[in-house]
Design an enzyme around this catalytic site. Structure first.
Site, short mmCIF file in Angstrom:
data_model
loop_
_atom_site.label_atom_id
_atom_site.label_comp_id
_atom_site.label_asym_id
_atom_site.label_seq_id
_atom_site.Cartn_x
_atom_site.Cartn_y
_atom_site.Cartn_z
N SER A 145 5.32 102.48 -52.50
CA SER A 145 6.09 101.91 -53.61
C SER A 145 6.30 102.99 -54.65
O SER A 145 5.46 103.89 -54.81
CB SER A 145 5.33 100.74 -54.23
OG SER A 145 5.93 100.34 -55.45
N TYR A 158 -2.30 98.01 -58.06
CA TYR A 158 -1.23 98.15 -57.07
C TYR A 158 -0.72 99.58 -57.04
O TYR A 158 -0.61 100.21 -55.98
CB TYR A 158 -0.10 97.18 -57.40
CG TYR A 158 1.03 97.21 -56.39
CD1 TYR A 158 0.92 96.53 -55.19
CD2 TYR A 158 2.21 97.91 -56.67
CE1 TYR A 158 1.97 96.55 -54.27
CE2 TYR A 158 3.26 97.93 -55.76
CZ TYR A 158 3.13 97.25 -54.55
OH TYR A 158 4.16 97.27 -53.65
#
Length: 255
Positions: A145, A158
């Site tokens: 990501s 995350y």
């Protein structure tokens, strides 16, 4: 289709493959001719997507297993050995998120995110290594990501797991190069998936994402899948240790 753009006969394992980016990756690899083992936790979802692909004449099989557990990974590789006796492509796609301010996370929440997003990818790579080393065109692609490179407001754990996943790919690309295993990462920005659906349903959030993206829209799973598939193809045979950002130009513009 030339051999450079063909995955016929290649054996691919895709985690989190019943929805979102994982489903799109499996679909893309199947379209290029690969055999795909679909992995996800929900047995009904696995059965449904596999049935859909098989009815279209595509060589998909599946297993319901939790890659974040030792038992789940053991079951996956038992099936790989039974079904194929080998493996060519590993796509570490499974991931989750809990969006909170840093001080609001509990230890259990941090541990869950690291277990699902990072440690499962580490263990899948370790388990797959002997099989990949025996392949003549092995490739691993981690789905990361842009949160692993920039603060995009999606939560510290995350982003930390995705940054580590990208570094894992860089390291393994060097360490595993002598046995012919290529390892890369594809890192998307906001994509229309079940994981982002609730967030993007907020008009102010959607407007912010679109305004910050030079292509002025949210990405689609198929656009990420195309990048993943490219890195698996013989056409990408001299590419390893890289991170391909599928971000609509976000990283060029900055927030």
């Amino acid at each position: 289709m030339t051999n450079q753009w063909n995955l016929t006969g290649r054996r691919a394992l895709v985690t989190g493959a019943t929805k979102g980016i994982g489903w799109a990756v499996a679909e893309e690899l199947l379209t290029f001719g690969a055999q795909v083992l679909v992995v996800a936790r929900d047995a009904a979802e696995v059965a449904q997507v596999v049935e859909d692909w098989v009815q279209r004449g595509l060589p998909a099989t599946g297993i319901a297993a939790d890659v974040s557990t030792e038992a789940g990974r053991a079951a996956i590789f038992e099936q790989v050995h039974t079904q194929w006796q080998g493996l060519d492509l590993l796509i570490n796609n499974v991931g989750t998120n809990i969006r909170k301010s840093f001080n609001d996370y509990t230890t259990a929440e941090y541990e869950q995110l690291f277990q699902v997003n990072l440690f499962s990818a580490i263990e899948m790579c370790r388990a797959a290594y002997p099989l990949l080393a025996a392949s003549d065109q092995a490739a691993v692609v981690n789905v990361g990501s842009v949160a692993g490179r920039f603060d995009v407001g999606t939560g510290a754990p995350y982003g930390m797991t995705k940054a580590a996943e990208e570094q894992l790919a860089r390291h393994l690309a060097v360490e595993w190069a002598p046995v012919g295993i290529r390892v890369n990462t594809v890192s998307p920005w906001f994509i229309h998936t079940p994981l982002t659906k609730t967030l993007l349903a907020r008009p102010e959030m959607l407007a912010k994402v679109v305004a910050g993206t030079p292509l002025a829209r949210v990405g689609e799973p198929a656009e990420v899948a195309a990048a993943v598939a490219f890195l698996c193809l013989p056409a990408a045979s001299y590419i390893t240790g890289q991170c391909l950002l599928v971000d609509g130009g976000l990283s060029a513009k900055g927030l």
